[in-house]
Scaffold this active site. Sequence first.
Site, mmCIF file in Angstrom:
data_model
loop_
_atom_site.group_PDB
_atom_site.id
_atom_site.type_symbol
_atom_site.label_atom_id
_atom_site.label_comp_id
_atom_site.label_asym_id
_atom_site.label_seq_id
_atom_site.Cartn_x
_atom_site.Cartn_y
_atom_site.Cartn_z
ATOM 1 N N SER A 20 40.427 -22.318 26.218
ATOM 2 C CA SER A 20 40.012 -23.610 26.754
ATOM 3 C C SER A 20 38.846 -24.212 25.970
ATOM 4 C CB SER A 20 39.597 -23.423 28.217
ATOM 5 O OG SER A 20 39.128 -24.642 28.737
ATOM 6 N N ILE A 70 28.926 -28.765 25.562
ATOM 7 C CA ILE A 70 29.803 -29.938 25.671
ATOM 8 C C ILE A 70 29.602 -30.603 27.038
ATOM 9 C CG2 ILE A 70 32.197 -30.760 25.513
ATOM 10 C CD1 ILE A 70 31.254 -29.408 22.909
ATOM 11 N N GLY A 71 29.366 -29.782 28.063
ATOM 12 C CA GLY A 71 29.128 -30.344 29.394
ATOM 13 C C GLY A 71 30.406 -30.809 30.079
ATOM 14 N N LEU A 72 31.518 -30.089 29.790
ATOM 15 C CA LEU A 72 32.806 -30.346 30.457
ATOM 16 C C LEU A 72 33.287 -31.791 30.295
ATOM 17 C CD1 LEU A 72 32.330 -28.305 33.784
ATOM 18 C CD2 LEU A 72 33.445 -27.555 31.673
ATOM 19 N N ASN A 98 42.857 -25.420 32.790
ATOM 20 C CA ASN A 98 41.522 -24.903 33.100
ATOM 21 C C ASN A 98 40.849 -25.900 34.051
ATOM 22 O OD1 ASN A 98 38.423 -24.798 32.317
ATOM 23 N ND2 ASN A 98 39.254 -22.865 31.610
ATOM 24 N N ASN A 126 37.609 -22.058 36.004
ATOM 25 C CA ASN A 126 36.395 -21.919 35.209
ATOM 26 C C ASN A 126 35.185 -21.884 36.140
ATOM 27 O OD1 ASN A 126 34.252 -22.119 33.489
ATOM 28 N ND2 ASN A 126 34.890 -24.029 32.509
ATOM 29 N N CYS A 129 31.104 -21.891 33.310
ATOM 30 C CA CYS A 129 30.557 -22.794 32.296
ATOM 31 C C CYS A 129 29.029 -22.815 32.382
ATOM 32 C CB CYS A 129 31.091 -24.216 32.471
ATOM 33 S SG CYS A 129 30.391 -25.326 31.219
ATOM 34 N N THR A 192 31.335 -17.965 27.448
ATOM 35 C CA THR A 192 30.236 -17.860 26.479
ATOM 36 C C THR A 192 28.967 -17.234 27.080
ATOM 37 O OG1 THR A 192 29.639 -20.108 27.076
ATOM 38 C CG2 THR A 192 31.015 -19.833 25.127
HETATM 39 C C1 LIG Z 1 33.423 -26.155 21.967
HETATM 40 C C2 LIG Z 1 33.796 -25.241 23.099
HETATM 41 C C3 LIG Z 1 34.220 -25.787 24.312
HETATM 42 C C4 LIG Z 1 34.578 -24.956 25.382
HETATM 43 N N1 LIG Z 1 35.020 -25.496 26.556
HETATM 44 C C5 LIG Z 1 35.432 -24.675 27.564
HETATM 45 C C6 LIG Z 1 35.992 -25.217 28.756
HETATM 46 O O1 LIG Z 1 36.149 -26.439 28.916
HETATM 47 N N2 LIG Z 1 36.381 -24.352 29.744
HETATM 48 C C7 LIG Z 1 36.241 -22.976 29.596
HETATM 49 O O2 LIG Z 1 36.614 -22.226 30.507
HETATM 50 N N3 LIG Z 1 35.747 -22.433 28.449
HETATM 51 C C8 LIG Z 1 35.343 -23.252 27.448
HETATM 52 N N4 LIG Z 1 34.860 -22.701 26.287
HETATM 53 C C9 LIG Z 1 34.761 -21.235 26.163
HETATM 54 C C10 LIG Z 1 35.941 -20.643 25.395
HETATM 55 O O3 LIG Z 1 37.161 -20.915 26.046
HETATM 56 C C11 LIG Z 1 35.775 -19.122 25.221
HETATM 57 O O4 LIG Z 1 35.691 -18.504 26.484
HETATM 58 C C12 LIG Z 1 34.528 -18.749 24.422
HETATM 59 O O5 LIG Z 1 34.286 -19.675 23.385
HETATM 60 C C13 LIG Z 1 34.623 -17.349 23.823
HETATM 61 O O6 LIG Z 1 35.722 -17.229 22.932
HETATM 62 P P1 LIG Z 1 35.578 -17.427 21.326
HETATM 63 O O7 LIG Z 1 34.426 -16.588 20.881
HETATM 64 O O8 LIG Z 1 36.899 -16.976 20.760
HETATM 65 O O9 LIG Z 1 35.325 -18.872 21.114
HETATM 66 C C14 LIG Z 1 34.485 -23.534 25.212
HETATM 67 C C15 LIG Z 1 34.059 -22.994 23.989
HETATM 68 C C16 LIG Z 1 33.727 -23.829 22.935
HETATM 69 C C17 LIG Z 1 33.288 -23.218 21.619
#
Ligand SMILES: Cc1cc2nc3c(=O)[nH]c(=O)nc-3n(C[C@H](O)[C@H](O)[C@H](O)COP(=O)(O)O)c2cc1C
Length: 301
Positions: A20, A70-72, A98, A126, A129, A192
Site C-alpha cells: 500500500s 504522506i499523511g494518507l 487498504n 491500516n 500509519c 513503517t
Molecule cells: C510513500 C509510502 C506511502 C505509504 N502509504 C501507505 C498507506 O497508505 N497505507 C499503508 O498501510 N502503508 C503505507 N505505506 C507503508 C508500506 O505499505 C509498507 O508497509 C512499508 O513501506 C514497509 O515496506 P517497504 O520497506 O517494502 O517499503 C507507505 C510507504 C511508503 C514508502
Amino acid sequence: MDLSVAIGGKKLPNPVGVASGTFGYGGEYEQLVDFAAIGALYTKAVTLMPRPGNDIPRIVETPSGLINSIGLANVGVDRFISEKMPHCRELPCAVVVNIAGSSADEYARVLEKLETCPGIWGYEINVSCPNVKHGGMAFGTDPAQVERLTADLRKRTKNPIIVKLTPNVTDIRTIAKAAQEGGADAVSCINTLVGMVIDVGAKKPVLPMGTGGLSGPAIRPVGVAATYAVSRAVSIPVIGLGGISGPLDALQYLLAGASAVQIGTANFVDPTTTARVLAGIREFCERENVSCIKDLHRFIP
Ligand SMILES: Cc1cc2nc3c(=O)[nH]c(=O)nc-3n(C[C@H](O)[C@H](O)[C@H](O)COP(=O)(O)O)c2cc1C
C-alpha cells in the site's frame, strides 16, 4: 508447484504483492509491469473523505531507506469507487483495498461503501500509519481497540480482513493476537518505523511534521524478526513486508513464517521487483523440492 495462498476462504494467485502507498491504484504502473505476475495490489489507503495529505517535503532519503510523511493523501472512498475501481477490477491480480480512518465509525463507513462495489478481493485495515494526527497508529498500538475495531468490521463483510500491524509497539504479538481474536483472516507485518531526519544547517527536522515512517532495506531485519515472532503467536497467515528488494529478502520472510510478502519501497527503484521476486521464490522451491509455501515453514522451527 502450488504457489497460491489461502486467506479467509479465498486464494491469492501467488504470494508476492505490491504494498500500500507504493503502487498507487495500479494504473500508474500499467505501462511498466505485468499485473499477471502480481499476487495482489494493496491500494493506497482509502479514507471516508478526500485527504490532501501533509505539507511538502513528504519524503527524505536515509541510508538504506527513506522516511515518508504522506499523511494518507487520497481521493476518498466515493471517488475511489467511481474513478479508480473500474480500472482496478480489470486487473488480473487480486485487489486488496487498504482502509484508514480517524475513528472506528469512519473505518466502518468506508468498508460499508466498498462492500457495494464489485471486484474487491479483500481489505487491509491500516491501524498503523505514523503520519496522521488522529487515528492511524493510535489504534494499532492498543490491543483492545484493535480487537474491537476488527470485530466490528468482521460483522460487516465476508471478504478477507487483513490487519496491518505497526512495529512501533513493545510487543507486536499482543496486537496480532488481538486482531486474530477480533476475527481477522491475516495480519500484515510490518508498517513503517517512526524516524526523524534533522537538517543541521536549518536546525529543524526536514519533514514538516517532524517525524515520518522509515521503510526500505534498513527495516528488513525488524520486519523479519516481527514476522518470526507473530507467526508463532497466531494461527492466521502472516503477510511479511519491510525492505524486500529481491528474492532472497522475500525468502527470509517466508522462512521466518510468512505465507505471503509485499514489495514496497523497492518499487520506486525497480517496479518489476515483484516479478523478479516471484521467479526467485519459484526457483528456490524447485531446487529445494518444496511444493508449496507452507512447506518452507518447516525449515526454522
Ligand atoms: C510513500 C509510502 C506511502 C505509504 N502509504 C501507505 C498507506 O497508505 N497505507 C499503508 O498501510 N502503508 C503505507 N505505506 C507503508 C508500506 O505499505 C509498507 O508497509 C512499508 O513501506 C514497509 O515496506 P517497504 O520497506 O517494502 O517499503 C507507505 C510507504 C511508503 C514508502
